[in-house]
Design a protein around this motif. Sequence first.
Motif, PDB file in Angstrom:
ATOM      1  N   ARG A 137      -0.100   9.794  -3.227  1.00  0.00           N
ATOM      2  CA  ARG A 137       0.145   8.452  -4.176  1.00  0.00           C
ATOM      3  C   ARG A 137       1.429   7.785  -3.570  1.00  0.00           C
ATOM      4  NH1 ARG A 137      -0.594  12.692  -8.278  1.00  0.00           N
ATOM      5  NH2 ARG A 137       1.559  12.303  -8.744  1.00  0.00           N
ATOM      6  N   ALA A 138       2.369   8.577  -3.146  1.00  0.00           N
ATOM      7  CA  ALA A 138       3.449   7.570  -2.572  1.00  0.00           C
ATOM      8  C   ALA A 138       2.876   6.616  -1.401  1.00  0.00           C
ATOM      9  CB  ALA A 138       4.298   8.484  -2.010  1.00  0.00           C
ATOM     10  N   ARG A 139       1.981   7.195  -0.544  1.00  0.00           N
ATOM     11  CA  ARG A 139       1.541   6.590   0.607  1.00  0.00           C
ATOM     12  C   ARG A 139       0.642   5.407  -0.054  1.00  0.00           C
ATOM     13  NH1 ARG A 139      -3.541   8.941   3.282  1.00  0.00           N
ATOM     14  NH2 ARG A 139      -4.343   8.115   0.891  1.00  0.00           N
ATOM     15  N   ASP A 140      -0.073   5.590  -0.954  1.00  0.00           N
ATOM     16  CA  ASP A 140      -0.918   4.460  -1.571  1.00  0.00           C
ATOM     17  C   ASP A 140      -0.397   3.566  -2.114  1.00  0.00           C
ATOM     18  OD1 ASP A 140      -2.934   6.115  -0.600  1.00  0.00           O
ATOM     19  OD2 ASP A 140      -3.617   6.900  -2.433  1.00  0.00           O
ATOM     20  N   GLU A 141       0.842   3.896  -2.825  1.00  0.00           N
ATOM     21  CA  GLU A 141       1.954   2.941  -3.500  1.00  0.00           C
ATOM     22  C   GLU A 141       2.506   1.926  -2.334  1.00  0.00           C
ATOM     23  OE1 GLU A 141       2.822   5.892  -7.093  1.00  0.00           O
ATOM     24  OE2 GLU A 141       4.584   5.401  -5.655  1.00  0.00           O
ATOM     25  N   ILE A 142       2.705   2.286  -1.333  1.00  0.00           N
ATOM     26  CA  ILE A 142       3.356   1.620  -0.140  1.00  0.00           C
ATOM     27  C   ILE A 142       2.200   0.771   0.462  1.00  0.00           C
ATOM     28  CG2 ILE A 142       4.357   1.695   2.336  1.00  0.00           C
ATOM     29  CD1 ILE A 142       5.621   4.357   1.514  1.00  0.00           C
ATOM     30  N   LEU A 143       1.232   1.077   0.648  1.00  0.00           N
ATOM     31  CA  LEU A 143      -0.216   0.469   0.984  1.00  0.00           C
ATOM     32  C   LEU A 143      -0.412  -0.559   0.039  1.00  0.00           C
ATOM     33  CD1 LEU A 143      -2.517   3.011   2.551  1.00  0.00           C
ATOM     34  CD2 LEU A 143      -0.930   1.707   3.616  1.00  0.00           C
ATOM     35  N   ALA A 144      -0.438  -0.401  -1.233  1.00  0.00           N
ATOM     36  CA  ALA A 144      -0.602  -1.521  -2.251  1.00  0.00           C
ATOM     37  C   ALA A 144       0.492  -2.655  -2.356  1.00  0.00           C
ATOM     38  CB  ALA A 144      -0.634  -0.691  -3.630  1.00  0.00           C
ATOM     39  N   PHE A 145       1.929  -1.915  -2.119  1.00  0.00           N
ATOM     40  CA  PHE A 145       2.958  -2.802  -2.004  1.00  0.00           C
ATOM     41  C   PHE A 145       2.645  -3.844  -0.805  1.00  0.00           C
ATOM     42  CE2 PHE A 145       7.125  -3.621  -0.152  1.00  0.00           C
ATOM     43  CZ  PHE A 145       7.931  -4.138  -1.160  1.00  0.00           C
ATOM     44  N   LEU A 146       2.487  -3.674   0.382  1.00  0.00           N
ATOM     45  CA  LEU A 146       2.210  -4.231   1.476  1.00  0.00           C
ATOM     46  C   LEU A 146       0.999  -5.016   1.190  1.00  0.00           C
ATOM     47  CD1 LEU A 146       2.495  -1.427   4.357  1.00  0.00           C
ATOM     48  CD2 LEU A 146       4.272  -3.345   3.721  1.00  0.00           C
ATOM     49  N   THR A 147      -0.173  -4.692   0.557  1.00  0.00           N
ATOM     50  CA  THR A 147      -1.150  -5.576   0.353  1.00  0.00           C
ATOM     51  C   THR A 147      -0.821  -6.488  -0.319  1.00  0.00           C
ATOM     52  OG1 THR A 147      -2.673  -3.680   0.780  1.00  0.00           O
ATOM     53  CG2 THR A 147      -3.512  -5.618  -0.466  1.00  0.00           C
ATOM     54  N   ASP A 148      -0.214  -6.295  -1.392  1.00  0.00           N
ATOM     55  CA  ASP A 148       0.190  -7.483  -2.480  1.00  0.00           C
ATOM     56  C   ASP A 148       1.048  -8.530  -2.021  1.00  0.00           C
ATOM     57  OD1 ASP A 148       0.566  -8.399  -5.509  1.00  0.00           O
ATOM     58  OD2 ASP A 148       2.600  -7.899  -4.823  1.00  0.00           O
ATOM     59  N   ARG A 149       1.904  -8.181  -0.949  1.00  0.00           N
ATOM     60  CA  ARG A 149       2.863  -8.987  -0.622  1.00  0.00           C
ATOM     61  C   ARG A 149       2.429  -9.915   0.661  1.00  0.00           C
ATOM     62  NH1 ARG A 149       4.696  -6.008  -3.805  1.00  0.00           N
ATOM     63  NH2 ARG A 149       6.695  -6.116  -5.248  1.00  0.00           N
ATOM     64  N   LEU A 150       1.503  -9.288   1.502  1.00  0.00           N
ATOM     65  CA  LEU A 150       1.253  -9.964   2.693  1.00  0.00           C
ATOM     66  C   LEU A 150      -0.233 -10.294   2.894  1.00  0.00           C
ATOM     67  CD1 LEU A 150       2.661  -6.959   4.996  1.00  0.00           C
ATOM     68  CD2 LEU A 150       3.769  -9.155   4.261  1.00  0.00           C
ATOM     69  N   GLN A 151      -1.187  -9.818   1.936  1.00  0.00           N
ATOM     70  CA  GLN A 151      -2.360 -10.219   1.915  1.00  0.00           C
ATOM     71  C   GLN A 151      -2.929 -11.114   0.758  1.00  0.00           C
ATOM     72  OE1 GLN A 151      -4.561  -6.592   2.433  1.00  0.00           O
ATOM     73  NE2 GLN A 151      -4.274  -6.616   4.650  1.00  0.00           N
ATOM     74  N   SER A 152      -2.025 -11.257  -0.259  1.00  0.00           N
ATOM     75  CA  SER A 152      -2.448 -11.982  -1.440  1.00  0.00           C
ATOM     76  C   SER A 152      -2.816 -13.521  -1.205  1.00  0.00           C
ATOM     77  CB  SER A 152      -1.505 -11.812  -2.572  1.00  0.00           C
ATOM     78  OG  SER A 152      -0.285 -12.376  -2.119  1.00  0.00           O
ATOM     79  N   ASN A 153      -2.050 -14.093  -0.097  1.00  0.00           N
ATOM     80  CA  ASN A 153      -2.460 -15.435  -0.010  1.00  0.00           C
ATOM     81  C   ASN A 153      -3.088 -15.629   1.414  1.00  0.00           C
ATOM     82  OD1 ASN A 153      -0.999 -16.098  -2.153  1.00  0.00           O
ATOM     83  ND2 ASN A 153       0.941 -15.693  -1.111  1.00  0.00           N
ATOM     84  N   THR A 154      -3.541 -14.535   1.791  1.00  0.00           N
ATOM     85  CA  THR A 154      -4.294 -14.787   3.222  1.00  0.00           C
ATOM     86  C   THR A 154      -5.759 -14.789   2.977  1.00  0.00           C
ATOM     87  OG1 THR A 154      -4.622 -12.567   3.653  1.00  0.00           O
ATOM     88  CG2 THR A 154      -2.776 -13.409   4.645  1.00  0.00           C
TER      89      THR A 154
END
Length: 269
Positions: free
Chosen positions: A252-269
């Motif tokens: 779950r911690a790993r998945d939270e990190i991936l979600a954090f990255l996705t939210d910040r880096l992919q939301s506007n791409t």
Amino acid sequence: MSDDDPITDFNRRSVDVEGVEKTVYVTGAGPAVVVLPEMPGISPDVLRLARWVRDAGFTVHVPSLFGTDGAFPTAEGGREVVHRACVSAEFRAFAGGGTSPVTVWLRGLARRAHAECGGPGVGAIGLCFTGNFALTMALEPAVIAPVVNHPSLPLDDPGGLELDEADARAVSDRLGRDGLTVLAYRFEGDRWCTGQRFAAYRKLLGEAFDGRVLPDSAANPEPPPFFADVVGTPHSVVTAHLVDEAGHPTVRARDEILAFLTDRLQSNT
């Protein structure tokens, strides 16, 4: 996992930042994320994490900073790597040393990765010895998603931060000015990354610090020898002490990190 990793699915590059060359392993497509190694090097578990980040839609850059790339972390070999790193001019392993000089090179890597990969910015994942480096990298404007995992420096001060005063102020100001958040993880009983250290981060960064703590019972009870014999405590949340089972707290911690990255880096791409 007890074998070395040949790293054949990454491109091996020699990257020059202001006249200093280091090897960087690159794979994937999408916005850039720098995954830093943990002691004693770019282990198979670090590469497993890097592949998870890649498969989530990112171009992963793994710089070689110490140790033997891809090597399974043995106790004897790991002790030698720690000793060399602690006396290296690139790192500030002990209290009073301030910010590690290698972070200047890492900020340059992030800047180059952003220019190459595009997107709103770059993510940085620090681990153990390099845990705080991900935060210091946020002094580079391109870095907008820092993840600080079980930062162990300074080794001799459980409540210290591996930052000099000027960099600490600059990082705090930058996070506040740009509305950034730092995601951080540790195990409750970790003697290398203590509750005192997380409290120091919180004092410096306020609400920008999102520190999450897992129970010691969630740690993999059979990590590689370096972690069992030298580290000797639950420590590496998403690498050596991760239990790769669906629904497990470390997953779950790993998945939270991936979600954090996705939210910040992919939301506007």
